[in-house]
Design a protein around this motif. Structure first.
Motif, short mmCIF file in Angstrom:
data_model
loop_
_atom_site.label_atom_id
_atom_site.label_comp_id
_atom_site.label_asym_id
_atom_site.label_seq_id
_atom_site.Cartn_x
_atom_site.Cartn_y
_atom_site.Cartn_z
N VAL A 97 -5.57 -4.15 -1.64
CA VAL A 97 -4.50 -3.64 -2.49
C VAL A 97 -4.82 -3.88 -3.95
O VAL A 97 -4.64 -2.99 -4.79
CB VAL A 97 -3.16 -4.30 -2.11
CG1 VAL A 97 -2.10 -3.94 -3.11
CG2 VAL A 97 -2.73 -3.86 -0.74
N PHE B 119 0.82 -1.21 0.00
CA PHE B 119 0.00 0.00 0.00
C PHE B 119 0.85 1.26 0.00
O PHE B 119 0.34 2.35 -0.24
CB PHE B 119 -0.93 -0.01 1.22
CG PHE B 119 -2.29 0.49 0.88
CD1 PHE B 119 -3.22 -0.36 0.33
CD2 PHE B 119 -2.62 1.81 1.05
CE1 PHE B 119 -4.46 0.10 -0.02
CE2 PHE B 119 -3.86 2.28 0.70
CZ PHE B 119 -4.78 1.42 0.16
N VAL C 105 4.86 -3.03 -6.57
CA VAL C 105 3.63 -3.75 -6.18
C VAL C 105 3.70 -5.20 -6.64
O VAL C 105 3.44 -6.13 -5.87
CB VAL C 105 2.39 -3.05 -6.77
CG1 VAL C 105 1.16 -3.89 -6.54
CG2 VAL C 105 2.21 -1.69 -6.18
#
Lengths: 178, 331
Positions: free
Chosen positions: B253, B94, B124
């Motif tokens: 997420v 995040f 990510v």
């Protein structure tokens, strides 16, 4: 990364370098192959931190994604498939020919790296890509420009090599029909 | 800019983001149970507080006071670390997601993102691959056959769908010309949302994302009917709860990344950025819950066939077509 002063960087470098060497030592000394694989992940991860310290964010993230992530996941997967009865590793002889050869080659490589480091001198010449410039144009863009510009031939050769690897794996895995 | 203020700003941002995320995760569990309840023509939790509003807190307290069991066969260290790996990666993902523009506090411009790094999107994806270790190790370290089977399935499934996930977001990178998530949002503020320019990418991203977080048509690693819960079979008490929190945080997420990449992130008229961000994220989370109430679980070999023989070629084709359209100047 420029805002961080040099003392703090040095501290982080020492910690990650110790972590990397320590975890690689742990990796070769563990009995359980899964534990070895996990220590290898820690090694890869600490090397990624060293890349970040060298202003190479892209390579650091790629290192985590490709090595610590994808490749080690495959390694774990294979170990788990082969080694389902864990904790029952066969006792290997203490000294054997492969072990001796492996040790010898490792020592040779280590001496080579050491000689390389000893012979290295900083000539003080700076390339186009200084940390300040990387910060302004972005690390990813700098790598992209170089990979698809100056080094495009080497890049394409590497991709063909990988493609050959994939095709080879498919051919090996294919069942031969009689 | 004194460094002490930067450090204070970092710490405050981290704490705020983690706290808000944890609160939202807790109430997403309630939302899921309520919505599933209504979809299955029942009420869902409604005993603890009005409308079941205190249910997540009751769940938390309950799992905290349960007996914590570590099996004899377990690899103790890994067994304890595994839920932590899951939660850690889900929360750290995040860090790069922007949830608003800048605000000015005490005369300082503060970006509403914890770390605006250059290779944000890759970060990510990289942490998502690391998060799988939690699931895989959790099942393996329990020393349980069902657990190991769940882990093996998890590993195979996640490796397969990660490829499709990576290919699905490449079109966004082509369109935005950057891996930095704030740049991607800026590119969508100038033009239109990428879901309009690159609609198939959004669909592929959602499918691969569902497989990545092991949610219902792809919940192979923890299929109750075959594996008796799979990788988390031996876990109890707070460790089990940690797995659950991590799963929901990961879902959050995936929804947040989908919002950022395809739905224009926090940008929107009238309302402030974070509100728009939450509205869009919860729209996607609603979809995740909805499809869980709709689809049955797929068979394992079907999942693998679909991943490699259908999704991978389609996403590749999608990338090629998008690149061609961008090169021709259509998009």
């Amino acid at each position: 990364m420029i805002g961080i002063d040099i003392g703090f960087k040095w501290f982080i470098f020492v910690v990650t370098a110790l972590l990397a060497t320590g975890s690689s030592l742990m990796m070769v000394t563990r009995k359980n192959p899964i534990h070895s694989a996990l220590w290898l992940i820690v090694t890869f991860f600490s090397i990624a931190i060293i890349y970040v310290l060298l202003n190479a964010t892209f390579i650091a993230v790629a290192q985590v994604m490709v090595y610590a992530g994808a490749i080690m996941m495959l390694v774990l997967f294979v170990i788990m498939l082969i080694h389902l009865e864990w904790g029952k590793a066969q006792p290997a002889p203490k000294y054997s020919f492969p072990k001796l050869m492996g040790g010898l080659i490792t020592v040779m490589f280590f001496l080579q790296v050491l000689a390389g480091i000893m012979a290295y001198t900083n000539i003080g010449k700076k390339d186009t890509y200084t940390p300040e410039m990387l910060a302004s144009m972005g690390n990813t863009q700098a790598i992209g420009t170089l990979l698809y510009g100056k080094y495009v031939f080497a890049f394409e050769i590497a991709s063909i090599l990988l493609l050959v690897g994939i095709i080879g794996a498919v051919v090996l895995a294919k069942k031969i029909k009689d | 800019m004194e460094p002490i203020y930067i450090i204070i700003e970092m710490i405050v941002k981290n704490i705020v983001v983690v706290m808000v995320l944890m609160g939202l995760v807790a109430y997403t569990t309630l939302l899921e149970r309520k919505l599933l309840g209504y979809m299955q023509v029942r009420l869902g939790p409604n005993r603890v507080g009005y409308f079941g509003i205190l249910q997540p807190i009751a769940d938390g307290i309950k799992s905290f006071f349960k007996e914590d069991i570590i099996p004899n066969e377990a690899d103790k260290t890994l067994y304890v670390i595994a839920p932590g790996i899951c939660l850690f990666t889900a929360l750290s993902m995040f860090a790069v997601i922007p949830f608003g523009s800048t605000i000015t506090l005490f005369g300082r411009e503060i970006k509403m993102v914890v770390a605006d790094i250059d290779a944000g999107l890759l970060y990510v994806l990289a942490l998502a691959t690391l998060g799988e270790y939690g699931v895989v190790l959790g099942g393996w370290a329990s020393g349980n056959k069902y657990g190991v089977l769940g882990s093996l399935r998890a590993a195979a499934q996640m490796i397969s769908y990660e490829v499709a996930l990576g290919l699905a977001v490449i079109g966004v990178i082509i369109l935005a010309g950057s891996l930095r998530l704030t740049d991607i949002i800026a590119a969508q503020q100038v033009g239109s949302w990428f879901i309009l320019k690159y609609p198939f990418g959004f669909v592929f991203y959602l499918i691969a994302g569902l497989a990545e977080i092991n949610r219902t048509p792809f919940d192979m690693p923890e299929s109750e009917s075959e594996l008796a819960c799979g990788f988390n079979i031996e876990y109890s008490s707070m460790k089990f709860a940690t797995f659950m929190i991590a799963e929901y945080a990961h879902m959050f997420v995936v929804a947040a990344v989908a919002t950022t990449l395809f739905l224009g992130g926090w940008s929107g008229p009238f309302l402030p950025g974070p509100i728009w961000f939450l509205i869009k994220v919860f729209a996607i989370i609603f979809f995740f819950i909805w499809e869980r109430g709709t689809f049955p679980r797929l068979r394992y070999d079907h999942i693998m066939h679909f991943g490699w023989k259908v999704l991978l070629p389609l996403t590749l084709l999608n990338v090629v077509v998008t690149a061609l359209l961008v090169a021709l100047g259509v998009l």
